[in-house]
Scaffold this active site. Sequence first.
Site, PDB file in Angstrom:
ATOM      1  N   ASP A   1      34.393  34.367  34.781  1.00 19.15           N
ATOM      2  CA  ASP A   1      34.897  35.289  35.644  1.00 19.15           C
ATOM      3  C   ASP A   1      34.861  36.857  35.266  1.00 19.15           C
ATOM      4  O   ASP A   1      34.495  37.285  33.677  1.00 19.15           O
ATOM      5  CB  ASP A   1      36.187  35.215  36.048  1.00 19.15           C
ATOM      6  CG  ASP A   1      36.956  35.514  37.291  1.00 19.15           C
ATOM      7  OD1 ASP A   1      36.439  36.248  38.422  1.00 19.15           O
ATOM      8  OD2 ASP A   1      38.464  34.797  37.405  1.00 19.15           O
TER       9      ASP A   1
ATOM     10  N   ASP B   1      38.026  36.979  44.982  1.00 20.40           N
ATOM     11  CA  ASP B   1      39.901  36.818  45.465  1.00 20.40           C
ATOM     12  C   ASP B   1      39.794  36.700  46.768  1.00 20.40           C
ATOM     13  O   ASP B   1      40.397  37.454  47.902  1.00 20.40           O
ATOM     14  CB  ASP B   1      40.659  37.439  44.654  1.00 20.40           C
ATOM     15  CG  ASP B   1      40.294  36.830  43.164  1.00 20.40           C
ATOM     16  OD1 ASP B   1      39.628  36.063  42.274  1.00 20.40           O
ATOM     17  OD2 ASP B   1      39.787  38.331  42.315  1.00 20.40           O
TER      18      ASP B   1
END
Length: 940
Positions: free
Chosen positions: A538, A614
């Site tokens: 990430d 996200d």
Amino acid sequence: MAAAARRRRSWAELALAFLGLCLSTAFAVDRSNFKTCDQSSFCKRQRGIQPGSSPYRALLDSLELAPDALAVQLVNEGTKVVLLLELQGLQGNMTRIRIDELEPLRPRYRVPDVLVADPPTARLSVSGRDENSVELTVAEGPYKIILTGRPFRLDLLEHRSLVLSVNARGLMVFEHQRLPRNSQGPKEPAEGDGTPDEEAAGKEDKPEENKEKDDSDEPGAWEEMFKTHPDSKPYGPTSVGLDFSLPGMEHVYGIPEHADNLRLKVTEGGEPYRLYNLDVFQYELYNPMALYGSVPVLLAHNVHRDLGIFWLNAAETWVDISSNTAGKTLFGKMLDYLQGGGETPQTDVRWMSESGIIDVFLLLGPTISDIFRQYTSLTGTQALPPLFSLGYHQSRWNYRDEADVIEVDQGFDNHDIPYDVIWLDIEHADGKRYFTWDSSRFPQPLAMLGHLASKRRKLVAIVDPHIKVDSGYRVHEELRSLGLYVKTRDGSDYEGWCWPGSVGYPDFTDIKMREWWANMFSFDKYEGSASNLFVWNDMNEPSVFSGPEVTMLKDARHHGGWEHRDVHNIYGFYVHMATAEGLIRRSGGVERPFVLARAFFAGSQRFGAVWTGDNAAEWDHLKISIPMCLSLGLVGLAFCGADVGGFFKNPEPELIVRWYQIGAYQPFYRAHSHMDTGRREPWLLPPEYLGPTRDALRQRYALLPFWYTLFYRAHRDGHPVMRPMWVQYPKDVTTFGQDDQYMLGDSLLVHPVTEPGARGVQVYLPGQGEVWYELQSYQKHHGPQTLYLPVTLSSIPVFQRGGTIVPRWERVRRSSDCMKDDPITLYVAISPQGTAEGELYLDDGHTFNYQTQKEYLHRKFTFSGNTLTSSSADPQGYFETSIWIERVVILGAGKPASVLLQAEGVLESILSFHHNAETSVLTLRKPGVHVSADWSIHLR
């Protein structure tokens, strides 16, 4: 001590402020944190240039033709700066254009490592010439290139039809390097060994006439400020830009990543599409803002042909798209080559990058399949994923401890729900020190991994590319001592702020850093890891909470002296590359890796999977997952998915059911959620919602042989797994703008339910004379038509195209590894012509033996003349397996008098069958033939 305490407080305050921003009830991106084109000085400068006569002239007398390239000088008639154009014809109907300064003050960045090899060239020859143009013929294919001298432009023709023009609107920009006025030049980096600055030595007395007079004094040319973040710009303005005109084209696609429709919009009067990898918390939908990844590839399509433009540049890039008519960009004899006259619709595309050179590949098709082959021949195909990674992944930020992991794992078994992988986010590590475990919560990681392995399941742990600055942390100390961190412009280690607090950023552009990182995944260095632990990268944009636009300062320095502005969009690519290589190395090169990454670039498909970042638990975010993944698939990134249920917020039960349903028919299938959301394990849903969720998961697992075969095709040929409708139906204009339904391969049409309270959906079934079988009812429908299909909560509108054969595993078990030796059921959907075909690819599901030992099985199934046959699709492969054919389901069949099986080495036998006259479904029970055998089944 007081200073250290103040620093700790400042980091803590920043952490709280950032978390407050992330968790605000508004759940909306703060646009002011991210630049517009007007706030990006080079974009503003270039956009200020209006179409007209280009200041660039090709010096035709300088033309040199070598066996593999043409070289000709270009001169800016205003500044007198000379550039060098290199033009190559490439095998497979491609053309490459490179433009650089003839005598740069310092080398300009040329993107390495993205191309899998130097593309083989096709010879160019001069086939015509006059006082202002040269006609070139490409040895391979029906293409000619007309190079015009004044003003400079290129036109590509197929036979006598104009296909594409370059610089037809005169918008080419190449900001040459120059010395600051009243300056001896920028300060050299502290570590100058191998830097491009050294090659500038001796060039400070460059002729005065080569210095531009206009843009060097414009705001932002030599220093730029965004909010409180300065960008020193020691080398001044160095942007490049070029325009392309596509006559006859009105539909363009690609250039992900954007949360927008599949078909790209005209940007005139608004913001251009931006390509700049950024950590955008709670991104907005339907706008051209930059997101986590960047693939600078644009595709154009009409009913006659397809084109592609691959702009190989890793700097911040903006793309303008405008609608035009072809006659406005043509003059003189070029009008003779235009099919359809001067009013032919045209799309113009303008690329603008902050630094580097112009390096562009023109993919000339002519079909979309050709485009896929051309692009992946340059950047590589999708890595063949291990089978388990195509199953379901359960994740959240964060599972608390080992007991929580074991409890969740057992919950799937207790509720008869299959899954393959459980995930751990940043809280599993000791103080967010990656490659470690929190000893209070995960004291026995090997025992936990062993428990999962006993269930034939896996675990994914996050390893982010920011390293906590801590003198007691071995990873940090090694990187610091080896000098492998990104540097500031003054040569010290660049520090920013991210989840662990103060962090350094490994310089993944340095091969020594990538080697070091890859070796960290060995079992002796990554303590507590095991062969069933895989990795998630990430924050690899890179995300810097304290930096401009939540990323790194552009004047930070990388290996070789390159500025971060030169390499920004490729940073995440290198993180993904190094991590995948580490997982391969830990097994001695035997096992395939699985690595998920958030940031990506062209070529990232070689290393694993990506996802859309996200998102939020909103219906619109459910809808947008379709065009976002379709766009990624068009540019090679076939292994894409969206967080099921939405990362932010708490989804209502209906929304989460619909998300499980759509996720079951997207390539990467993972549920993930924020730490402040409620727990979302499927069995926590009310009973009336759990059933449809379980059914969706079981449908995913039943189709795993089909998914695996599609990924083999993507790996071998570059075809996307999840495809826009127009890819399958390139002449059906109705499909050109569709992004609420899609194809899986050429067999399954999926139209997910994406509206709350829906009682029906409008499904477009394309194909003149084709038939479609709805997979829940087996009802047959004819195309083309728009079909209203009633739906309930359990409905997933999926249709199998008549003429296809789909393999399935119908004995759904707890994980894919428990199913991999199970028998196959074939679903044969008969076309109106009474035919069908399909394929099945099998191997061990986890090693590279399919490459190194040719251990694989590729079978072809054909139905014609009431006979179903199985034959080898690739005799080179051989794979020992016990898998057999358990059942054959034929859709659209009449009732036969008898069914006869013939197989090699086996006596003829009569098969039992059942025919449903109402649905015209014929089920053949237990053919019992081995999947690797040649056999035929005759309906009599």
